[in-house]
Design an enzyme around this catalytic site. Structure first.
Site, PDB file in Angstrom:
ATOM      1  N   SER A 172      34.627  41.630  47.869  1.00 45.09           N
ATOM      2  CA  SER A 172      35.360  41.829  49.019  1.00 45.09           C
ATOM      3  C   SER A 172      35.062  40.828  49.922  1.00 45.09           C
ATOM      4  O   SER A 172      35.185  39.710  49.796  1.00 45.09           O
ATOM      5  CB  SER A 172      35.273  43.359  49.600  1.00 45.09           C
ATOM      6  OG  SER A 172      36.364  43.566  50.508  1.00 45.09           O
ATOM      7  N   ASP A 178      36.680  40.512  43.515  1.00 39.05           N
ATOM      8  CA  ASP A 178      37.867  41.009  44.208  1.00 39.05           C
ATOM      9  C   ASP A 178      37.755  40.643  45.660  1.00 39.05           C
ATOM     10  O   ASP A 178      37.779  41.306  46.507  1.00 39.05           O
ATOM     11  CB  ASP A 178      38.246  42.349  44.089  1.00 39.05           C
ATOM     12  CG  ASP A 178      39.704  42.796  44.250  1.00 39.05           C
ATOM     13  OD1 ASP A 178      40.449  41.959  43.739  1.00 39.05           O
ATOM     14  OD2 ASP A 178      40.096  43.891  44.816  1.00 39.05           O
ATOM     15  N   HIS A 212      39.802  48.428  43.898  1.00 37.56           N
ATOM     16  CA  HIS A 212      38.938  47.536  44.452  1.00 37.56           C
ATOM     17  C   HIS A 212      37.554  47.532  44.157  1.00 37.56           C
ATOM     18  O   HIS A 212      36.820  46.666  43.854  1.00 37.56           O
ATOM     19  CB  HIS A 212      39.037  47.506  45.968  1.00 37.56           C
ATOM     20  CG  HIS A 212      38.654  46.407  46.959  1.00 37.56           C
ATOM     21  ND1 HIS A 212      38.894  45.019  46.713  1.00 37.56           N
ATOM     22  CD2 HIS A 212      37.640  46.545  48.116  1.00 37.56           C
ATOM     23  CE1 HIS A 212      38.472  44.405  47.467  1.00 37.56           C
ATOM     24  NE2 HIS A 212      37.629  45.142  48.527  1.00 37.56           N
TER      25      HIS A 212
END
Length: 331
Positions: A156, A181, A249
C-alpha cells in the site's frame, strides 16, 4: 429567539470541534534522518519473538545485531495506519522464516501514518524512504550486505515508499522491489520520484488486487500481476470481519506470503493491456506466455499478467490449463 440561536451555534461548534479533534494528532515530521518516528527491527529465526532494534541514533546496535551471514535481507514496509506487526509483516515475515534463514527488517513509521492523517502520511513518506536508505547505506558500507542481497517489499503506502528509496540511496540502484497493491489516493498524478515505477530498481514487480479502490490500476513495474483483474478477490464479498475493499487490498500480502513456499505456484497469463483483459480478449491456452508471480519471480520477467486465485488459502491455482480455458474478465 436570540438565546436559542446562540445555544444552537455553540452546540454546532462543539460537534464540529469534536468531529475534527482527531486531526490534531496529524503532523508532518522533520525531514531529517535518523528520525525518532521511524524505527527498524531485525527478525531472524532465533529472534522472531524478540526482534533487535536497529537504531541509527546508536549505530552500535546495528554493528552488534545478530544478522545471519550470507543470507538475504528482506525489508518489509507497512502502509497507512500500520506498524511492524501489521500487514505485510504478519503474513510475510513468518512465511519467510518458516521457509528458511532470512534477515528480515520490518519498518515501523506508525506515528507518521495515523488515522485520519492520510494526507500527512503521504507527505511523510519521502522521509521514511530517506531513513531506510540511510540504514541500507550504512549496512552496505560495513559490508554486511550487497545490493544484490536486498529485496524491498512494500504494501500500500509502503509500496509507494519503496519506490522513493532510490532517491536517497548512495550505494547504487536496488536490485529488487515488490510492490503489493501500491496505494492509489494522491498517487495517480504524482511525479515519478514520489511513487513506485520500474526505474526504482533493476527489477520491479507489482501485484494488483484492489484497483477500483485502494490500489493503483496503472502498470508500475517491469512486470505487473493482476489477480482476478485486480478488481475483486474471490471470497472477499463473503467476508464478515472487514469490508470487501479492505479484504481485496489485504489479499496482496497474503498471496505473496503463500508464494514463498507454495508448490502449486501463482502463474499469470500475459495480456497486452488491462482493458483487453476486461473485454475478455486475452487468449488463454497451452500456447499462452506465462510467468510465475511472487517471491520467486525471475528478475528477467516482463509484461502484464493476469491470473485467478482460490477464494481461501491455499490461493494458488498453479498451471491447471483446464481450469482456465474459460478465463475471462470478472462479471
Amino acid at each position: 429567539m436570540l438565546q436559542a440561536c446562540v445555544v444552537g451555534v455553540i452546540l454546532g461548534l462543539s460537534i464540529v470541534i469534536s468531529a475534527d479533534w482527531n486531526f490534531l494528532k496529524c503532523f508532518e515530521t522533520e525531514k531529517k534522518c535518523p528520525n525518532e518516528n521511524v524505527s527498524f527491527w531485525l527478525y531472524t529465526r532465533d529472534t522472531e519473538d524478540n526482534p533487535t532494534n536497529l537504531n541509527m541514533f546508536e549505530p552500535d546496535t546495528i554493528d552488534r545485531a545478530p544478522f545471519i551471514p550470507g543470507r538475504p535481507l528482506i525489508v518489509l514496509i507497512h502502509g497507512y495506519t500500520g506498524h511492524r506487526d501489521y500487514a505485510p509483516n504478519t503474513s510475510i515475515r513468518p512465511a519467510y522464516l518458516a521457509d528458511g534463514e532470512y534477515n528480515i527488517v520490518s519498518l515501523d513509521y506508525n506515528p507518521l501514518a495515523l488515522e485520519p492523517c492520510y494526507y500527512q502520511a503521504v507527505r511523510n513518506l519521502p522521509t521514511v524512504a530517506n531513513c531506510t536508505a540511510q540504514l541500507l547505506d550504512y549496512m552496505i558500507e560495513r559490508r554486511m550486505f550487497t545490493l544484490s542481497d536486498i529485496h524491498v517489499v512494500g504494501f500500500s503506502l509502503g509500496g509507494q515508499t519503496s519506490g522513493m528509496i532510490g532517491n536517497y540511496l548512495r550505494a547504487g540502484k536496488l536490485q529488487r522491489i515488490t510492490g503489493l497493491d501500491p496505494a492509489k489516493p494522491l498517487f495517480i498524478t504524482a511525479p515519478s520520484e514520489f511513487k513506485l515505477d520500474q526505474s526504482d530498481a533493476e527489477f520491479v514487480q507489482v501485484i494488483h488486487t484492489d484497483v477500483f479502490a485502494r490500489g493503483i490500476l496503472h502498470p508500475s513495474g517491469h512486470t505487473d500481476f493482476y489477480i482476478n483483474g485486480g478488481v475483486e478477490q474471490p471470497g472477499c464479498s463473503q467476508q464478515t470481519t472487514m469490508t470487501t475493499g479492505e479484504c481485496n487490498h489485504n489479499r496482496a500480502p497474503e498471496y505473496y506470503a503463500e508464494s514463498i513456499a507454495t508448490e502449486a505456484g501463482f502463474y499469470g497469463y500475459r495480456c497486452a493491456h488491462w482493458y483487453l483483459y476486461m473485454l475478455g480478449m486475452c487468449r488463454v491456452d497451452e500456447q499462452s506466455m506465462i510467468a510465475l508471480m511472487g517471491a520467486h519471480t525471475p528478475n528477467t520477467t516482463r509484461g502484464l499478467y493476469f491470473l485467478n486465485a482460490n477464494s481461501q488459502a491455499p490461493y494458488a491455482q498453479g498451471k491447471d490449463f483446464s481450469r482456465r480455458l474459460d478465463f475471462v474478465a470478472p462479471s
